[in-house]
Design a protein around this motif. Structure first.
Motif, mmCIF file in Angstrom:
data_model
loop_
_atom_site.group_PDB
_atom_site.id
_atom_site.type_symbol
_atom_site.label_atom_id
_atom_site.label_comp_id
_atom_site.label_asym_id
_atom_site.label_seq_id
_atom_site.Cartn_x
_atom_site.Cartn_y
_atom_site.Cartn_z
ATOM 1 N N VAL A 78 28.704 -3.420 -10.908
ATOM 2 C CA VAL A 78 28.696 -2.076 -11.483
ATOM 3 C C VAL A 78 29.264 -2.147 -12.900
ATOM 4 N N PRO A 79 28.482 -1.799 -13.919
ATOM 5 C CA PRO A 79 28.923 -1.951 -15.307
ATOM 6 C C PRO A 79 29.867 -0.837 -15.750
ATOM 7 N N ASP A 80 30.593 -1.104 -16.816
ATOM 8 C CA ASP A 80 31.448 -0.100 -17.464
ATOM 9 C C ASP A 80 31.457 -0.406 -18.950
ATOM 10 N N THR A 81 30.358 -0.050 -19.624
ATOM 11 C CA THR A 81 30.191 -0.383 -21.040
ATOM 12 C C THR A 81 30.768 0.677 -21.969
ATOM 13 N N GLY A 82 31.086 1.855 -21.409
ATOM 14 C CA GLY A 82 31.609 2.936 -22.232
ATOM 15 C C GLY A 82 30.569 3.963 -22.638
ATOM 16 N N ALA A 83 29.317 3.750 -22.237
ATOM 17 C CA ALA A 83 28.252 4.713 -22.550
ATOM 18 C C ALA A 83 27.262 4.740 -21.407
ATOM 19 N N ILE A 84 26.774 5.923 -21.064
ATOM 20 C CA ILE A 84 25.902 6.055 -19.906
ATOM 21 C C ILE A 84 24.575 5.327 -20.098
ATOM 22 N N GLU A 137 28.523 5.156 -8.197
ATOM 23 C CA GLU A 137 28.804 6.540 -8.595
ATOM 24 C C GLU A 137 29.775 6.664 -9.769
ATOM 25 N N PRO A 138 30.793 5.773 -9.896
ATOM 26 C CA PRO A 138 31.689 5.895 -11.059
ATOM 27 C C PRO A 138 30.972 5.835 -12.401
ATOM 28 N N VAL A 139 29.831 5.170 -12.467
ATOM 29 C CA VAL A 139 29.054 5.137 -13.711
ATOM 30 C C VAL A 139 28.703 6.560 -14.136
ATOM 31 N N VAL A 140 28.322 7.382 -13.170
ATOM 32 C CA VAL A 140 27.919 8.755 -13.468
ATOM 33 C C VAL A 140 29.136 9.644 -13.699
ATOM 34 N N THR A 141 30.151 9.516 -12.850
ATOM 35 C CA THR A 141 31.327 10.381 -13.004
ATOM 36 C C THR A 141 32.032 10.114 -14.326
ATOM 37 N N ARG A 142 32.067 8.874 -14.773
ATOM 38 C CA ARG A 142 32.673 8.569 -16.080
ATOM 39 C C ARG A 142 31.861 9.218 -17.202
ATOM 40 N N ARG A 146 33.040 11.978 -19.982
ATOM 41 C CA ARG A 146 32.894 11.756 -21.427
ATOM 42 C C ARG A 146 32.032 12.831 -22.076
ATOM 43 N N GLY A 147 31.446 13.704 -21.280
ATOM 44 C CA GLY A 147 30.591 14.752 -21.823
ATOM 45 C C GLY A 147 29.167 14.301 -22.103
ATOM 46 N N GLU A 148 28.753 13.162 -21.562
ATOM 47 C CA GLU A 148 27.409 12.647 -21.804
ATOM 48 C C GLU A 148 26.372 13.271 -20.869
ATOM 49 N N LEU A 149 26.830 13.811 -19.751
ATOM 50 C CA LEU A 149 25.937 14.417 -18.774
ATOM 51 C C LEU A 149 26.487 15.776 -18.359
ATOM 52 N N PRO A 150 25.626 16.676 -17.877
ATOM 53 C CA PRO A 150 26.106 17.973 -17.387
ATOM 54 C C PRO A 150 27.154 17.807 -16.290
ATOM 55 N N ALA A 151 28.086 18.731 -16.250
ATOM 56 C CA ALA A 151 29.209 18.622 -15.318
ATOM 57 C C ALA A 151 28.785 18.622 -13.859
ATOM 58 N N ASP A 152 27.641 19.256 -13.545
ATOM 59 C CA ASP A 152 27.224 19.342 -12.147
ATOM 60 C C ASP A 152 26.165 18.305 -11.778
ATOM 61 N N THR A 153 26.062 17.236 -12.562
ATOM 62 C CA THR A 153 25.116 16.166 -12.249
ATOM 63 C C THR A 153 25.487 15.522 -10.916
#
Length: 210
Positions: A78-84, A137-142, A146-153
């Protein structure tokens, strides 16, 4: 079933035996396919006595399920690059790489064709994919934080959308699967998520009938 004598196999005991037997199971799957897979051949390839295998797995089906689940759970980090976008790109490309090699093709064949009729395989398939969704799932929650995706995604829906075109090509259409496939899956998934189409089901807009 007899308990057998303690094995003095060259791979040692415990975790080393399990890893060696799992590796041998996948190697046999690649070389001979599910129909010809036997505990005896797996044991010989792993360098242990077959009674050592039977002490841990009751039959070839339970051995195969365990080996497939372990392989699928560990194969894609599971990656954590800092950007979705780059996180999803890494996930999608890892998925492509995992299933376009010889082992990946053999795993897919076992899980969806050769052994697909076995209840144990169906259960393992569900468990493996559910586990993969939870781990990713942490990829999406992060990204939401960060404000990259809608809060209710909905993380699960987003990840399913990412994987869907890849599995479609692998299992249904037999179209080429490569990095372009992965990149397109990322593009479509992000467009859908940012448009609000991948929200939790309870928050999706109700359809009206005319």
């Amino acid at each position: 079933m007899q308990s057998g004598q303690s094995s003095a196999g060259p791979v040692g005991r415990g975790a080393k035996v399990r890893a060696a037997v799992h590796a041998a199971t996948l190697a046999e799957l690649v070389d001979k396919g599910y129909a010809a897979l036997t505990v005896e051949n797996v044991a010989q390839r792993a360098g242990v006595h077959k009674t050592t295998v039977y002490r841990r797995w009751k039959d070839r089906e339970s051995l195969l399920v365990d080996a497939l689940a372990e392989h699928m759970a560990m194969d894609i980090p599971v990656p954590d690059t800092g950007a979705i976008e780059t996180d999803l790109g890494a996930l999608a490309r890892s998925l492509v790489q995992a299933f376009t090699g010889a082992t990946g093709q053999a795993v897919l064949a076992a899980m969806f064709t050769g052994a697909a009729h076995l209840p144990e395989i169906a259960a393992a398939r569900r468990h493996v994919f559910e586990d993969r969704l939870v781990r990713a799932e942490p990829v999406v929650t992060r990204a939401v934080e960060r404000g990259e995706l809608p809060a209710d995604t909905d993380p699960a829906e987003l990840l399913k959308t990412l994987a869907a075109p890849i599995y479609l090509r692998l299992l249904v259409t037999a179209d080429p699967v490569d990095e372009t496939t992965a990149d397109l899956a990322v593009h479509v998934t992000l467009a859908a998520a940012r448009a609000g189409a991948l929200r939790a089901a309870s928050r999706l807009p109700e359809q009206t009938t005319s």
